[in-house]
Design an enzyme around this catalytic site. Structure first.
Site: not given
Ligand code: HDD
Length: 720
Positions: A93, A166
């Protein structure tokens, strides 16, 4: 694209302005704002006024040549600060854009939750929303085929509540431990860092074949949902199952939804591909322009609720993030409204530094045992430490609007200064006590769920049903949406050059969903064509999985971009009439001229000195039809010039091919007719006579002789 003006605060309408001026987050952020236009002198970071920022201090001879001095602390500061401007981009993202707004609850759900934000209808809760793509890096294009992030930070009176969702209601994997594998597979491949902003490569399709649980989300990602027309026109889903806890201590499972009041709309793939090059910032500009033009995007906020005791009542597991809760089984209740009404003041400290955490919940809301959510609750806080440092919650965009006080201290970039001699609990002063010590209400209490069992790496049996819901989704699409899924799959698998990858997915996996789909895709991508389905599809459908069911209650063209093509000699009456009508409907008329110098209407030359005529917003070769929702060409003597220009003819044919409204008056109708007659992509087999779908002319128009009555409105874009 009309240029946007940052600092939407200045431009907000009166009613919204009033709300904004009382907005607690706006007031909070003002403590950290400075205005670069204030005409105050430049200073170094330590406050000393800077005399010269253009020449490095040097030892010079009489010709002014000589070495630069390391001693120049001002030059060093300037370069050092520049060298360290970048922080790690989000691991997923990374590409996104954000805006401020507010949330208003219409209906208290006190029977389900005691959260203030879900019970107090008098509140106006400030929000920050960030939309994003998943795969591409910070500089990638907006209109790629991808899932869109829809992350909402509610600055509530009881602390921040983040819904990190999402625009697709399910996810690729069921267990958070798979996330690194999934992200490695979807991102550019490790040996060559290709491709950017796309899932169309071997590793992604290899991964999703090997993870049948991903099939449901893959079907959504191959549908039009993954190429939205605008962030303003897509749904938002919390995806994971949370719980609501009421005053009586009862627990309900809940899913959160945002439904756009503008309806759900998408680009066609050909448009999306072209816009990637023509305007990679298409979506972020669209959001900023809409807010600047006071067309504030709004979403209904809705919940789906399942009582705790019904946890096992469905054929899916309510804790499985690869499953939806079909609306015919679990209806949606609309309880509030989200509105975005203010653009950011500066991108980096707001949109880039905003940080969301699924673990940020407020009293009255709790987690569930959804295994994806449990892992997310660890990952988000952790990733912010690497991106922003351990004190990331002190950053202005992230800090809550309610008081924050605790014994967490120090760490890199600590900003806050806490007075007092103790930093632990309990302490002799009873300073900063938890509510359990004072008996005060409002402290977060986890729901006292009963747990027990063996320690095992296992998921419930229902997590193993991977194909019922992808079938439900595909069955529920309209014919043209199905066609788009087929084409998307064909595109993506065509970009995989490893036969193991495209053969297995097209020939085997798709046959679990729909045999005809599998056969069509397999043939086109060069995989063995399957002869029989590998799973039975009983043909079940569910409501509101097709985006065609999301039509706004009051259809509107407000905020839509309408191109008006003109050259010298255009018909001023038609031009003015249509432009006024567009403005009255609160859409944006954007004038495209043969040049961006003043253009005169028929018979207007005499008035040159008086400065009449019009200066277009763009010239014909500066933009493309893809960047507009509709096109109008007024009649007039300019048609002689326009009809000789291949770009104009292409514009007309492309507009029609992309299923957009096309208007023409007077002589322009002939131009439209000739341009469409020459366009090859319009003669496509279809189910029924559509004729001149979307073409409105004044002054009559004849169908070209070679024009087939059975133009398929859906695949009009075929050859574009
Ligand atoms: Fe995630 C970012 C949505 C599963 C780990 N995720 C991130 C963002 C969104 C989502 C919208 C961007 C937030 C922003 O604008 O800063 N992610 C989802 C959705 C998931 C999902 C809807 C399933 C239901 N994500 C998911 C899992 C993991 C992560 C299973 C880890 C185990 N997601 C992350 C992250 C991020 C991220 C690596 C990258 C940047 C951040 O968190 O802030 O931790």
């Amino acid at each position: 694209m009309a240029s946007h003006i940052v600092g939407g605060l200045r431009k907000a309408s009166d009613a919204v302005q009033q709300t904004i001026s009382k907005d607690k987050k706006v007031i909070d952020l003002q403590h950290d704002m400075v205005n670069i236009n204030s005409k105050l002198p430049m200073t170094a970071d330590h406050g000393v006024k800077v005399e010269n920022t253009d020449q490095w201090l040097r030892v010079v001879d009489d010709k002014h040549t000589g070495p630069s001095l390391l001693e120049d602390q001002l030059a060093r500061e300037k370069i050092t600060r520049f060298d360290h401007e970048r922080i790690p981009e989000r691991v997923v993202h990374a590409r996104g854009t954000g805006a401020f707004g507010n949330f208003k609850l219409h209906k208290s759900i006190a029977d389900l939750s005691y959260a203030g934000i879900l019970t107090d209808t008098s509140r106006n809760t400030p929000v920050f929303v960030r939309f994003s793509t998943v795969q591409g890096s910070r500089g990638s294009a907006d209109t790629v085929r991808d899932v869109r992030g829809f992350a909402v930070k509610f600055y509530t009176d009881e602390g921040n509540w983040d819904i990190v969702g999402n625009n697709i209601p399910v996810f690729f994997i069921q267990d958070a431990i798979k996330f690194p594998d999934f992200v490695h597979a979807v991102k550019p491949e490790p040996h060559n860092e290709v491709p950017q902003g796309q899932t169309a490569h071997n590793n992604f399709w290899d991964f999703v074949y090997l993870h049948p649980e991903a099939t449901h989300m893959v079907m959504w990602a191959m549908s039009d949902r993954a190429i939205p027309r605008s962030f303003r026109m897509m749904q938002g889903f919390g995806v994971n199952t949370f719980t609501l806890i009421n005053k009586a201590g009862k627990c309900h499972f809940v899913k959160f939804h945002f439904i756009p009041q503008l309806g759900v709309h998408s680009l066609v793939w050909d448009e999306a591909l072209k816009i990637n090059g023509q305007d990679p910032d298409f979506h972020r500009k669209d959001l900023m322009d809409a807010i600047d033009n006071k067309a504030y995007p709004k979403w209904d906020f809705a919940i789906q609720v399942i009582p705790e005791e019904k946890q096992d009542a469905f054929e899916f597991d309510v804790l499985d993030a690869t499953k939806i809760w079909p609306e015919d089984l679990v209806p949606l209740q609309v309880i509030g409204q989200l509105e975005l009404n203010r653009n950011v003041d500066e991108f980096f400290p707001q949109t880039e530094q905003v940080a969301f955490c699924t673990s940020h919940i407020v009293p009255g809301i709790d987690f569930s045992d959804d295994p994806l959510l449990q892992g997310r609750n660890f990952s988000y806080f952790d990733t912010q430490i690497s991106r922003l440092g351990v004190n990331w919650e002190e950053l202005p965009i992230n800090r809550p609007v309610c008081p924050v006080l605790n014994h967490n201290r120090d760490g890199k970039s600590r900003h806050r200064i806490t007075q007092g001699a103790v930093n632990y609990w309990p302490n002799r002063f009873e300073a900063c006590p938890p509510t359990s010590a004072t008996g005060e209400a409002g402290g977060f209490q986890s729901f006292p769920a009963m747990v027990g069992g063996q320690k095992r790496r296992a998921l419930s049996e229902k997590f193993g049903d991977h194909f019922t819901q992808p079938q439900l989704f595909y069955n529920s699409l309209s014919e043209h949406e199905k066609l788009h899924v087929r084409k998307a799959l064909s595109f993506e698998l065509d970009h995989c050059d490893d036969p193991t990858v495209y053969t297995r997915f097209a020939g085997h996996r798709l046959a679990e969903i729909d045999l005809a789909l599998a056969q069509a895709v397999a043939e086109v991508v060069g995989a063995p064509v399957p002869e029989r389905a590998t799973s039975t599809n009983p043909g079940k459908k569910a409501p509101r999985l097709s985006q065609t069911e999301f039509v706004p209650s009051t259809p509107s063209i407000a905020s839509r971009r309408i191109a008006i093509l003109i050259g010298d000699g255009f018909d001023a009456v038609a031009f003015n009439g249509l432009r006024a009508a567009i403005l009255a409907a609160r859409a944006q008329p954007i004038v495209i001229g043969t040049k961006r110098s003043r253009i005169y209407a028929d018979g207007e030359k005499a008035y040159v000195a008086a400065g009449v005529g019009i200066v277009p917003d763009h010239q014909l070769y500066g933009v493309r039809s893809t960047l507009f929702d509709a096109t109008f060409i007024p009649g007039g003597s300019h048609i002689k010039t326009l009809s000789q220009d291949g770009q104009v003819r292409h514009w007309v044919a492309e507009t029609f091919g992309h299923l957009k409204a096309l208007g023409a008056s007077g002589d322009a109708t002939g131009l439209v007719k000739e341009s469409l007659a020459a366009a090859p992509g319009l003669q496509i087999a279809s189910s029924g006579p559509i004729e001149w779908y979307g073409v409105v002319t004044i002054g009559g128009i004849q169908k070209p002789e070679n024009f087939k009555e059975t133009v398929d409105i859906v695949s009009g874009a075929k050859d574009f």
